[in-house]
Design an enzyme around this catalytic site. Structure first.
Site, PDB file in Angstrom:
ATOM      1  N   GLU A  69      42.732  29.785  39.930  1.00 55.48           N
ATOM      2  CA  GLU A  69      41.706  29.672  38.773  1.00 55.48           C
ATOM      3  C   GLU A  69      42.830  29.522  37.490  1.00 55.48           C
ATOM      4  O   GLU A  69      43.443  30.805  37.416  1.00 55.48           O
ATOM      5  CB  GLU A  69      40.871  30.985  38.626  1.00 55.48           C
ATOM      6  CG  GLU A  69      39.808  30.933  39.471  1.00 55.48           C
ATOM      7  CD  GLU A  69      38.932  32.209  39.633  1.00 55.48           C
ATOM      8  OE1 GLU A  69      39.131  32.978  38.801  1.00 55.48           O
ATOM      9  OE2 GLU A  69      38.095  32.432  40.581  1.00 55.48           O
ATOM     10  N   GLU A  78      35.832  34.950  31.837  1.00 53.09           N
ATOM     11  CA  GLU A  78      35.657  33.364  32.553  1.00 53.09           C
ATOM     12  C   GLU A  78      35.752  32.260  31.748  1.00 53.09           C
ATOM     13  O   GLU A  78      34.963  32.027  30.866  1.00 53.09           O
ATOM     14  CB  GLU A  78      34.125  33.492  33.317  1.00 53.09           C
ATOM     15  CG  GLU A  78      33.978  34.576  34.407  1.00 53.09           C
ATOM     16  CD  GLU A  78      34.764  34.412  35.828  1.00 53.09           C
ATOM     17  OE1 GLU A  78      35.303  33.323  35.833  1.00 53.09           O
ATOM     18  OE2 GLU A  78      34.612  35.329  36.451  1.00 53.09           O
ATOM     19  N   HIS A 114      43.164  35.168  40.833  1.00 49.79           N
ATOM     20  CA  HIS A 114      42.702  34.229  41.878  1.00 49.79           C
ATOM     21  C   HIS A 114      43.481  33.043  41.572  1.00 49.79           C
ATOM     22  O   HIS A 114      43.485  32.420  40.393  1.00 49.79           O
ATOM     23  CB  HIS A 114      41.347  33.654  41.719  1.00 49.79           C
ATOM     24  CG  HIS A 114      40.383  35.018  41.783  1.00 49.79           C
ATOM     25  ND1 HIS A 114      39.060  35.128  41.492  1.00 49.79           N
ATOM     26  CD2 HIS A 114      40.462  35.903  42.933  1.00 49.79           C
ATOM     27  CE1 HIS A 114      38.570  36.329  42.002  1.00 49.79           C
ATOM     28  NE2 HIS A 114      39.554  36.797  42.903  1.00 49.79           N
ATOM     29  N   HIS A 132      39.831  34.399  34.081  1.00 49.25           N
ATOM     30  CA  HIS A 132      39.364  33.932  35.449  1.00 49.25           C
ATOM     31  C   HIS A 132      38.815  32.550  35.053  1.00 49.25           C
ATOM     32  O   HIS A 132      38.832  32.006  34.303  1.00 49.25           O
ATOM     33  CB  HIS A 132      38.309  34.549  36.269  1.00 49.25           C
ATOM     34  CG  HIS A 132      38.722  36.005  36.769  1.00 49.25           C
ATOM     35  ND1 HIS A 132      38.840  36.174  38.057  1.00 49.25           N
ATOM     36  CD2 HIS A 132      39.109  37.248  36.175  1.00 49.25           C
ATOM     37  CE1 HIS A 132      39.516  37.147  38.315  1.00 49.25           C
ATOM     38  NE2 HIS A 132      39.552  37.836  37.430  1.00 49.25           N
TER      39      HIS A 132
END
Length: 443
Positions: free
Chosen positions: A89, A284, A86, A193
């Site tokens: 990110e 994450e 992404h 991410h």
């Protein structure tokens, strides 16, 4: 003498450039220049190549690190980190550059890192979505169009799905990663991410076969995935606390089953596990997707130990070769631990190699060459991650002297087939896997 002095000066210049990595954001040209500088300064330890191009034609760079960076060596497992799929990110993109810097500058100085690189082939892709990163003109903590590739597609919804038909057009970036997975023998992976602080593991999607009706989609290797996620979270500065990014969302021990968090179709980690024979988790790493550059040094410090400890887990379990009576490798032999049958059976590579990530304990390993009797061996697996060497268990089929033909599982919802079979006859999961596999392979 003057020429020699010039060569020394050039080398020193390259080393200075490679060491000059700052804690800031590096756009496409800077990122490529840095990777080239590292490779030039460490040509025996690194290999730089592009696995494809983005929609806008930017290279998808991968730096490979290890004692044998240019090619696979029998017995040495393959590991990968992928970041920035992404485009908005951004933390993973930058800390992977600092991981590269840390690995190459520590090699030969730090015994731990030296052993890791001598026994592991590490692939690092700082950005899977360079177009999205360049399109993010105004950094934002929560959302921007840079999340998507140039065609407006979410790359983490763009892979074939094992549970339902994913009716999307495969993007160039996705296709490049799929081919990369196919051409290497990856054993362990993580994709980086932002937007939360948690280690998420397979499955992201699910159905009744994986227990999704109970809000958790369990893979056959659920215990291993929990261990992998905890390895990262407990070696991170704060992820293990599980506090998340606000009081509404908490993650015990800093980990979560992907499906339990939210259902996701077409994700990369499920694709790796089902079709790539590679255990992948999603990391994450930041509550703010695109934080200010002055926070990057702390993100590196928070993640440094976890990034290295996670790589070591590629040496969990058991590995070996399957050979015929003449000692020749048998590709495409099925090798799995009893009770852990995969919907797409795990097979040996062209060298007859297999790698199975398993926690310490006793297991029965089943090796099968199609058309011949299976061979079973009981193994006691220790924790060998500190020694950077999984337990070795080879199989020799004395009655076999032929090469098996290439076999691959179709890129279709395999678990959907299992669910239909289950509804019809209610057999065991192991039998379901075998039935579905036979049906799919011989259609």
């Amino acid at each position: 003498m003057r020429a020699a002095a010039g060569e020394v000066a050039a080398v020193l210049c390259l080393l200075a450039l490679a060491a000059a990595l700052d804690f800031g954001y590096h756009h496409a040209e800077e990122l490529e220049a840095y990777l080239r500088e590292v490779h030039a300064a460490h040509p025996a330890l690194t290999h730089l190549h592009s696995i494809g191009r983005s929609v806008e034609g930017r290279d998808l760079w991968v730096l490979v690190l290890g004692r044998f960076p240019t090619q696979h060596k029998i017995g040495i497992p393959e590991f990968k980190y992928v970041a920035n799929m992404h485009g908005d990110e951004t933390v993973g993109r930058e800390i992977l550059l600092h991981l590269i810097d840390y690995l190459v500058t520590s090699y030969g100085r730090d015994p731990n890192i030296t052993k890791l690189l001598n026994n592991t082939r590490i692939h690092i892709m700082p950005t899977m979505n360079p177009d999205g990163f360049e399109a993010t003109k105004v950094p934002h903590c929560y959302y921007s169009r840079g999340r998507y590739n140039k065609n407006g597609e979410d790359l983490n919804r763009n892979f074939p799905d094992a549970f339902e038909n994913n009716n999307v057009t495969i993007q160039p970036e996705t296709r490049a990663v799929m081919n990369w997975i196919k051409n290497e023998t990856f054993v362990l992976s993580a994709n980086l991410h932002g937007g939360a602080l948690v280690a998420s593991y397979t499955f992201d999607n699910g159905n009744s076969v994986t227990g999704s009706s109970k809000g958790y989609s369990r893979s056959p290797d659920d215990d291993v995935f929990i261990h992998l996620a905890k390895t990262y979270s407990f070696n991170h500065a704060s992820m293990y606390k599980g506090t998340g990014c606000d009081s509404r969302q908490t993650f015990p021990d800093g980990i979560t089953n992907g499906y339990s968090w939210y259902q996701l179709e077409g994700g990369m980690q499920d694709y790796n596990y089902v079709w790539g024979q590679c255990f992948e988790i999603t990391l994450e790493l930041s509550c703010c997707k695109y934080p200010p550059a002055d926070q990057l040094e702390k993100f590196w410090t928070d993640n440094k130990v976890a990034l290295v400890e996670y790589i070591k887990q590629v040496h969990l379990g058991v590995k070996g070769q399957v050979t015929d009576r003449n000692g020749n490798p048998i590709p495409n032999a099925i090798v799995e631990a009893q009770g852990r049958s995969h919907v797409c059976p795990y097979r040996t590579n062209e060298h007859g190699e297999y790698f199975l990530l398993l926690l310490p304990g006793k297991y029965v390993i089943n090796a099968t060459v199609p058309g011949f009797k299976s061979m079973l061996k009981t193994v006691e697996i220790p924790d060998n991650t500190a020694n950077f060497n999984a337990l070795k268990q080879d199989f020799s089929f004395s009655e076999v002297s032929i090469r098996t033909r290439p076999v691959s599982c179709p890129k279709m919802p395999l678990y959907q087939e299992l669910e239909r079979s289950s509804a019809a006859v209610k057999p065991t999961l192991h039998l379901l896997v075998l039935m579905a596999t036979v049906i799919l392979l011989f259609r």
